[in-house]
Design a protein around this motif. Sequence first.
Motif, PDB file in Angstrom:
ATOM      1  N   UNK A  13       0.835  -1.197   0.000  1.00  0.00           N
ATOM      2  CA  UNK A  13       0.000   0.000   0.000  1.00  0.00           C
ATOM      3  C   UNK A  13       0.872   1.250   0.000  1.00  0.00           C
ATOM      4  N   UNK A  14       0.515   2.238  -0.802  1.00  0.00           N
ATOM      5  CA  UNK A  14       1.138   3.561  -0.798  1.00  0.00           C
ATOM      6  C   UNK A  14       2.622   3.465  -1.138  1.00  0.00           C
ATOM      7  N   UNK A  15       3.521   3.711  -0.186  1.00  0.00           N
ATOM      8  CA  UNK A  15       4.946   3.518  -0.462  1.00  0.00           C
ATOM      9  C   UNK A  15       5.209   2.103  -0.959  1.00  0.00           C
ATOM     10  N   UNK A  16       4.421   1.143  -0.467  1.00  0.00           N
ATOM     11  CA  UNK A  16       4.521  -0.241  -0.892  1.00  0.00           C
ATOM     12  C   UNK A  16       3.906  -0.502  -2.247  1.00  0.00           C
ATOM     13  N   UNK A  17       3.435   0.553  -2.896  1.00  0.00           N
ATOM     14  CA  UNK A  17       2.962   0.509  -4.276  1.00  0.00           C
ATOM     15  C   UNK A  17       3.925   1.262  -5.186  1.00  0.00           C
ATOM     16  N   UNK A  18       4.291   2.479  -4.767  1.00  0.00           N
ATOM     17  CA  UNK A  18       5.187   3.314  -5.573  1.00  0.00           C
ATOM     18  C   UNK A  18       6.526   2.617  -5.798  1.00  0.00           C
ATOM     19  N   UNK A  19       7.006   1.902  -4.781  1.00  0.00           N
ATOM     20  CA  UNK A  19       8.369   1.360  -4.816  1.00  0.00           C
ATOM     21  C   UNK A  19       8.637   0.471  -6.023  1.00  0.00           C
ATOM     22  N   UNK A  20       7.633  -0.244  -6.517  1.00  0.00           N
ATOM     23  CA  UNK A  20       7.844  -1.172  -7.636  1.00  0.00           C
ATOM     24  C   UNK A  20       8.006  -0.439  -8.965  1.00  0.00           C
ATOM     25  N   UNK A  21       7.582   0.821  -9.013  1.00  0.00           N
ATOM     26  CA  UNK A  21       7.539   1.602 -10.248  1.00  0.00           C
ATOM     27  C   UNK A  21       8.797   2.458 -10.405  1.00  0.00           C
ATOM     28  N   UNK A  22       8.802   3.298 -11.442  1.00  0.00           N
ATOM     29  CA  UNK A  22       9.924   4.224 -11.630  1.00  0.00           C
ATOM     30  C   UNK A  22       9.843   5.384 -10.660  1.00  0.00           C
ATOM     31  N   UNK A  23       8.648   5.713 -10.178  1.00  0.00           N
ATOM     32  CA  UNK A  23       8.499   6.812  -9.225  1.00  0.00           C
ATOM     33  C   UNK A  23       7.055   7.201  -9.045  1.00  0.00           C
ATOM     34  N   UNK A  24       6.856   8.341  -8.379  1.00  0.00           N
ATOM     35  CA  UNK A  24       5.509   8.821  -8.094  1.00  0.00           C
ATOM     36  C   UNK A  24       5.581  10.105  -7.296  1.00  0.00           C
ATOM     37  N   UNK A  25       4.593  10.320  -6.445  1.00  0.00           N
ATOM     38  CA  UNK A  25       4.560  11.498  -5.581  1.00  0.00           C
ATOM     39  C   UNK A  25       4.671  11.050  -4.128  1.00  0.00           C
ATOM     40  N   UNK A  26       5.353  11.862  -3.311  1.00  0.00           N
ATOM     41  CA  UNK A  26       5.608  11.443  -1.938  1.00  0.00           C
ATOM     42  C   UNK A  26       5.638  12.625  -0.985  1.00  0.00           C
ATOM     43  N   UNK A  27       5.267  12.357   0.266  1.00  0.00           N
ATOM     44  CA  UNK A  27       5.456  13.324   1.338  1.00  0.00           C
ATOM     45  C   UNK A  27       6.653  12.920   2.208  1.00  0.00           C
ATOM     46  N   UNK A  28       7.555  12.113   1.654  1.00  0.00           N
ATOM     47  CA  UNK A  28       8.733  11.650   2.390  1.00  0.00           C
ATOM     48  C   UNK A  28       9.614  12.800   2.860  1.00  0.00           C
ATOM     49  N   UNK A  29       9.591  13.919   2.132  1.00  0.00           N
ATOM     50  CA  UNK A  29      10.520  15.017   2.409  1.00  0.00           C
ATOM     51  C   UNK A  29       9.878  16.159   3.182  1.00  0.00           C
ATOM     52  N   UNK A  30       8.583  16.068   3.454  1.00  0.00           N
ATOM     53  CA  UNK A  30       7.899  17.128   4.174  1.00  0.00           C
ATOM     54  C   UNK A  30       6.440  17.204   3.763  1.00  0.00           C
ATOM     55  N   UNK A  31       5.743  18.205   4.300  1.00  0.00           N
ATOM     56  CA  UNK A  31       4.301  18.313   4.067  1.00  0.00           C
ATOM     57  C   UNK A  31       3.960  18.597   2.609  1.00  0.00           C
ATOM     58  N   UNK A  32       4.845  19.302   1.901  1.00  0.00           N
ATOM     59  CA  UNK A  32       4.611  19.567   0.483  1.00  0.00           C
ATOM     60  C   UNK A  32       5.021  18.351  -0.335  1.00  0.00           C
ATOM     61  N   UNK A  33       4.090  17.843  -1.127  1.00  0.00           N
ATOM     62  CA  UNK A  33       4.388  16.675  -1.954  1.00  0.00           C
ATOM     63  C   UNK A  33       5.519  16.975  -2.919  1.00  0.00           C
ATOM     64  N   UNK A  34       6.368  15.996  -3.138  1.00  0.00           N
ATOM     65  CA  UNK A  34       7.466  16.118  -4.086  1.00  0.00           C
ATOM     66  C   UNK A  34       7.538  14.862  -4.944  1.00  0.00           C
TER      67      UNK A  34
END
Length: 240
Positions: free
Chosen positions: A132-153
Amino acid sequence: MPVERTILATSGGVRRGERTFFEFSELTDFAVELAGVTGRAPRLCTVSTAVGDNPFVLHALSEAAKIAGYDHTHLQLFEMPNVADQAEHLLAQDVVWVMGGSVANLLAVWRVHGLDDAMRAAWEAGVVLTGVSAGSICWHSGGTTDSFGADLQPITNGLGLLPYGNGVHYDGEARRRPLMQRLVADGALPESYCTDDGAGILYRGTEFAEAVSELDGAGAYHLVRDSDVAVETALPIRRL
């Protein structure tokens, strides 16, 4: 007969339980069904690197797996790996289920420990990969994330088992959809598949197979770049 490589990338698969904190839901049940296990309990390994192997999460997922009837293990990397040979452990599973959280941290830690290569080996051997979520994006080339802070990157260094971008929580977080569209329009992300909360995308090999959902009204979408514009198409979706 060749091994079928299978990934079910989702914005779901787990929910609050009635008597436990978590319980696995229809998307995870579907991933287990895809493994085709008969005559014994399905072997499911959960991976919670994206939340730093939080002990509460580990316990809650263990409870969820127990009530679902799975033969459950958990692969931990904090404070050290809990198995001597990660690739061997993953290859012994029917399904690997990856928890959400920080996809940037997940990818970095997996690479330090060689778990990126172990995941690829498991996929190529026919172990069903899901999450789910990070466990979905990880298989792909990329996506959008809040890993770096409140603003999506954007995140563009996924494992690349699938040559697409991946948008999660497409209807659940207002900033996800416009950022995915901009990233595809700009060429920062390739052709992409996106899921509302409660939806999943099934890939056979590296090809889209179908979209499925565990919630009424949950949708899935295909994004492609056309003349520097992202063109979004709603995908037919099957309710589980």
